[in-house]
Design a protein around this motif. Structure first.
Motif, PDB file in Angstrom:
ATOM      1  N   UNK A 323     -12.150  -3.227   3.265  1.00 19.04           N
ATOM      2  CA  UNK A 323     -13.249  -3.247   2.394  1.00 19.04           C
ATOM      3  C   UNK A 323     -12.352  -2.725   1.056  1.00 19.04           C
ATOM      4  N   UNK A 324     -13.001  -2.719   0.030  1.00 14.87           N
ATOM      5  CA  UNK A 324     -11.700  -3.072  -1.863  1.00 14.87           C
ATOM      6  C   UNK A 324     -12.481  -1.751  -1.788  1.00 14.87           C
ATOM      7  N   UNK A 325     -11.651  -1.072  -2.680  1.00 17.94           N
ATOM      8  CA  UNK A 325     -12.016   1.116  -3.105  1.00 17.94           C
ATOM      9  C   UNK A 325     -12.793   1.051  -3.801  1.00 17.94           C
ATOM     10  N   UNK A 326     -13.199   0.191  -4.082  1.00 17.02           N
ATOM     11  CA  UNK A 326     -15.065   0.672  -4.665  1.00 17.02           C
ATOM     12  C   UNK A 326     -16.159   0.332  -3.329  1.00 17.02           C
ATOM     13  N   UNK A 327     -16.164   0.012  -2.654  1.00 19.78           N
ATOM     14  CA  UNK A 327     -16.328  -0.084  -1.105  1.00 19.78           C
ATOM     15  C   UNK A 327     -16.771   1.152  -1.161  1.00 19.78           C
ATOM     16  N   UNK A 328     -15.564   1.888  -0.523  1.00 19.29           N
ATOM     17  CA  UNK A 328     -15.435   3.296   0.180  1.00 19.29           C
ATOM     18  C   UNK A 328     -15.795   4.685  -1.078  1.00 19.29           C
ATOM     19  N   UNK A 351      -8.996   2.507  12.905  1.00 17.54           N
ATOM     20  CA  UNK A 351      -8.106   1.917  11.394  1.00 17.54           C
ATOM     21  C   UNK A 351     -10.007   1.243  10.391  1.00 17.54           C
ATOM     22  N   UNK A 352      -9.056   1.354   9.036  1.00 21.33           N
ATOM     23  CA  UNK A 352     -10.299   1.089   8.132  1.00 21.33           C
ATOM     24  C   UNK A 352      -8.838   0.627   6.806  1.00 21.33           C
ATOM     25  N   UNK A 353      -8.826  -0.063   6.250  1.00 19.92           N
ATOM     26  CA  UNK A 353      -8.453  -0.854   5.654  1.00 19.92           C
ATOM     27  C   UNK A 353      -8.895  -1.617   4.183  1.00 19.92           C
ATOM     28  N   UNK A 354      -8.082  -1.343   2.572  1.00 19.58           N
ATOM     29  CA  UNK A 354      -7.846  -1.597   2.061  1.00 19.58           C
ATOM     30  C   UNK A 354      -7.234  -2.718   0.843  1.00 19.58           C
ATOM     31  N   UNK A 355      -7.926  -3.068   0.137  1.00 20.55           N
ATOM     32  CA  UNK A 355      -6.260  -4.502  -0.912  1.00 20.55           C
ATOM     33  C   UNK A 355      -7.507  -4.088  -2.430  1.00 20.55           C
ATOM     34  N   UNK A 382      -4.806   1.787   6.633  1.00 22.66           N
ATOM     35  CA  UNK A 382      -3.909   0.126   6.152  1.00 22.66           C
ATOM     36  C   UNK A 382      -4.237  -0.101   4.849  1.00 22.66           C
ATOM     37  N   UNK A 383      -2.561  -0.592   4.533  1.00 24.42           N
ATOM     38  CA  UNK A 383      -2.979  -1.618   3.315  1.00 24.42           C
ATOM     39  C   UNK A 383      -1.781  -3.161   3.135  1.00 24.42           C
ATOM     40  N   UNK A 384      -0.800  -2.924   2.525  1.00 26.77           N
ATOM     41  CA  UNK A 384      -0.408  -4.176   2.155  1.00 26.77           C
ATOM     42  C   UNK A 384      -0.414  -4.650   1.325  1.00 26.77           C
ATOM     43  N   UNK A 385       0.505  -6.106   1.089  1.00 25.78           N
ATOM     44  CA  UNK A 385       1.031  -7.185   0.295  1.00 25.78           C
ATOM     45  C   UNK A 385       0.622  -8.450   0.739  1.00 25.78           C
ATOM     46  N   UNK A 386      -0.044  -9.085   0.518  1.00 31.65           N
ATOM     47  CA  UNK A 386      -0.190 -10.370   0.627  1.00 31.65           C
ATOM     48  C   UNK A 386      -0.799 -11.276  -0.602  1.00 31.65           C
ATOM     49  N   UNK A 395       3.420  -8.034   3.866  1.00 31.72           N
ATOM     50  CA  UNK A 395       4.343  -6.769   4.186  1.00 31.72           C
ATOM     51  C   UNK A 395       2.850  -6.255   4.626  1.00 31.72           C
ATOM     52  N   UNK A 396       3.217  -5.004   5.737  1.00 25.81           N
ATOM     53  CA  UNK A 396       2.275  -4.198   5.975  1.00 25.81           C
ATOM     54  C   UNK A 396       3.403  -2.337   5.997  1.00 25.81           C
ATOM     55  N   UNK A 397       2.315  -1.669   5.517  1.00 27.76           N
ATOM     56  CA  UNK A 397       2.692  -0.206   6.242  1.00 27.76           C
ATOM     57  C   UNK A 397       2.192  -0.270   7.234  1.00 27.76           C
ATOM     58  N   UNK A 398       3.162   1.224   7.771  1.00 23.72           N
ATOM     59  CA  UNK A 398       2.359   1.902   9.325  1.00 23.72           C
ATOM     60  C   UNK A 398       1.655   3.111   8.745  1.00 23.72           C
ATOM     61  N   UNK A 399       0.878   3.502  10.038  1.00 22.60           N
ATOM     62  CA  UNK A 399      -0.047   4.371   9.368  1.00 22.60           C
ATOM     63  C   UNK A 399       0.318   5.857   9.380  1.00 22.60           C
ATOM     64  N   UNK A 400       1.591   6.150   9.877  1.00 22.82           N
ATOM     65  CA  UNK A 400       1.937   7.355   9.030  1.00 22.82           C
ATOM     66  C   UNK A 400       2.975   7.560   7.794  1.00 22.82           C
TER      67      UNK A 400
END
Length: 627
Positions: A323-328, A351-355, A382-386, A395-400
């Motif tokens: 989802x996007x931040x507004x969705x959460x 996991x959850x993922x936002x962008x 989770x999130x990253x860059x794309x 690009x991706x983060x790690x869970x920790x």
């Protein structure tokens, strides 16, 4: 202990609870520094082999799990309409045969005007199977736009051989104004006065073409799979070429990084639009690639729309949620108040993922609290860059290490180049998931790549730890948005914007930063109407003008604005005047996308009167000045 006391206890110790353990790849890199300050980041792990065609995975799952649901949507009456992998393959082959018979090709592609639906998916997979590029267009170009300017531009750029809309009547004005009489129109239902409309059922009834299998086998990694539209600073869409190589390589990158996708076929409840790369490449792709099931969510993160999302999540327990931040943010009150919804949502969630924007600490912490309350664990966020040009996973983060603003490190198969640029590090990308360019726009293609073939993201990054690049990178704004004050001082818009939004929460959805060649920075504020109604519940859900003029909202904003100004460290972080925007941003002028992303440059260009008001010697009443 009461539920309220229990929740209060969680607030104080939630960070002490462990993350749910999930399988995850480690995006470790080899770092090379050049004398000129350029840094290259190359993943240590090699990219595994990827299929030649994305439909190879459709064949795989249709053979191994033919009766598994690939996609489902709400039908009239509320029941789920489902399509299995075997049914999808059969439909794709018949539609592909129809497209082959019509002679569609890259110069005469399929254009899809309507939004997410099973019928949309059938057309898309039929095109993929036939090697015919397709382009999903934002429905807003047809249904929200008043002048069809963007749609007209897209039609002229792509010269489609066939145009699909699920309801010809609903899209009648857009079709009549933009689709030439000789171009075939296909629809599931509805009529268009004065035009022959082919029914989708006719395409599905097409006998298999004698060249179907040979045509499918002839698809190569360099075959164009689709065009995805992205708007440049001018507001005119660019058609980003997405090849089979891009889609297939990116899915292997995703699978090896989000390795929990291998542990259990993903179940996704998703609304993200397919005309954007997050929904249309990332989410559909990982569903198909990993044999998952996607439940189409007709809801949206806004009043009157989030209720549909909640209804779906009460029935379907996702294994991963995007989802996007507004969705959460919109989901939070429902998750707090509904124990059954909370149990269903977190029950299988890896996991959850936002962008798309930064996720506020308040929303992130609240989700952690709810997850701990339900499961005893925090669920990784989770999130990253794309970008559309990178298909999108880069690009991706790690869970920790994940946190808002952090984008991690490049994943396997990608190479990142960090180039010094006015005190920042501009990031560029190279890999098999990077586009070869923009369709029929060679000048834009040439400008998008540097002399080493790296795609110019236009984003800046900064090390999460100055002395340890292995710790990953944080987002540091858009290079093109930064500007100089009259003093010559650079203003870094991205970080300033994020701090302003966070400080003014929950009132501000976005902010446009003004001040180029001026003495001070000012702001045009886009209000969050949900947040405004927290301050004044009597406000209408959709009346921007009323919210912008409301005395309670203005007082609450002024208090937060003063707190933000007090934290300024110099002229580059000091905003002294603001206007609360009292009218919607314009999609026709390129000020905002259908997903809600704001184009800073376009707003500044088209709101010159507001800028002049902000810098007037005696500011008018609607300007909020601070000193």
């Amino acid at each position: 202990m009461s539920a309220r006391a229990d929740m209060s206890a969680l607030v104080t110790d939630v960070a002490a609870h462990p993350l749910r353990a999930i399988s995850f790849g480690n995006p470790a890199v080899i770092i090379e520094r050049r004398d000129d300050g350029t840094i290259y980041l190359r993943p240590r792990s090699k990219l595994l082999d990827y299929p030649q065609r994305i439909t190879d995975r459709l064949h795989h799952w249709a053979a191994t799990e033919p009766h598994r649901v690939f996609m489902a949507e709400r039908a009239t009456g509320g029941a789920w309409r489902e399509i299995t992998y075997a049914e999808l393959l059969d439909a794709a082959r018949h539609i592909a045969s129809a497209l082959i018979a019509r002679g569609l090709l890259a110069e005469k592609p399929l254009v899809i005007l309507s939004g997410n639906s099973i019928d949309h998916a059938l057309l898309a997979f039929g095109a993929l199977y036939a090697g015919v590029p397709f382009c999903p267009v934002s429905p807003a170009y047809s249904l929200v736009s008043r002048d069809f300017g963007k749609l007209g531009f897209v039609i002229k750029l792509l010269t489609p051989g066939l145009v699909f809309a699920d309801d010809a009547g609903k899209f009648a004005a857009a079709l009549s104004a933009n689709v030439a009489p000789e171009t075939e129109i296909v629809a599931t239902r509805g009529d268009l006065p004065g035009r022959v409309v082919t029914r989708l059922s006719e395409l599905l009834a097409t006998p298999e073409h004698p060249l179907l299998d040979a045509t499918h086998q002839a698809i190569t990694p360099d075959t164009i799979a689709k065009f995805l539209l992205t708007s440049g600073s001018t507001g005119n869409p660019k058609a980003v070429i997405n090849t089979q190589r891009m889609l297939c390589a990116n899915q292997v990158m995703l699978r090896e990084t989000l390795a929990f996708l291998k542990d259990e076929p993903p179940v996704i409840v998703d609304w993200l639009p397919w005309n954007h790369t997050f929904g249309g490449n990332h989410n559909i792709g990982l569903t198909l690639f990993n044999g998952g099931s996607m439940y189409l969510d007709e809801g949206k993160p806004m009043p009157g729309g989030i209720e549909d999302t909640v209804k779906n999540l009460r029935e379907i327990s996702p294994t991963v949620y995007f989802n996007v931040p507004k969705g959460y943010e919109s989901l939070l009150p429902y998750l707090r108040d509904d124990a059954n919804l909370r149990a269903k949502f977190f029950g299988r969630l890896h996991a959850m993922f936002f962008s798309g924007a930064a996720l506020s600490p308040y929303v992130w912490n609240s989700l952690d609290e709810l997850a701990v309350r339900e499961t005893g664990f925090r669920v990784p966020m989770l999130t990253g860059l794309g970008a559309t040009e990178t298909a999108p996973f880069f690009m991706s983060v790690r869970p920790d290490t994940s946190r808002s603003g952090h984008v991690g490190l490049p994943v396997s198969g990608n190479e990142a180049k960090l180039l010094p640029n006015n005190g920042k590090l501009e990031v560029r990308a190279k890999g098999p998931n990077v586009t070869p360019g923009y369709w029929r726009q060679p000048e834009l293609t040439a400008a998008a790549f540097d002399e080493e073939g790296f795609y110019k993201f236009g984003d800046a990054l900064k090390p999460a730890k100055a002395d340890d690049l292995d710790a990953g990178f944080d987002f540091d704004g858009r290079i093109a948005e930064d500007f100089k004050l009259a003093s010559g001082t650079w203003v870094s818009v991205g970080p300033l914007r994020a701090r302003f939004i966070a400080t003014c929460a929950p009132l501000v959805r976005d902010v446009v930063i003004a001040g180029i060649n001026r003495d001070e920075i000012s702001a045009i504020v886009i209000l969050d109407l949900d947040g405004c109604r927290v301050i004044n519940p009597a406000l209408s859900a959709n009346d921007i003008a009323a919210a912008a003029s409301d005395s309670l909202v203005r007082a609450a904003f002024r208090e937060r604005f003063a707190r933000f100004l007090a934290s300024a460290t110099g002229s580059s972080t000091r905003i002294t005047r603001a206007i609360l925007l009292d009218a919607p941003l314009s999609i026709d002028r390129g000020e905002v996308t259908d997903k809600g992303s704001v184009n800073q440059r376009a707003v500044l260009e088209h709101r010159a009167a507001l800028i002049e008001a902000l810098y007037a010697d005696v500011p008018p009443a609607h300007v909020i000045p601070l000193s």
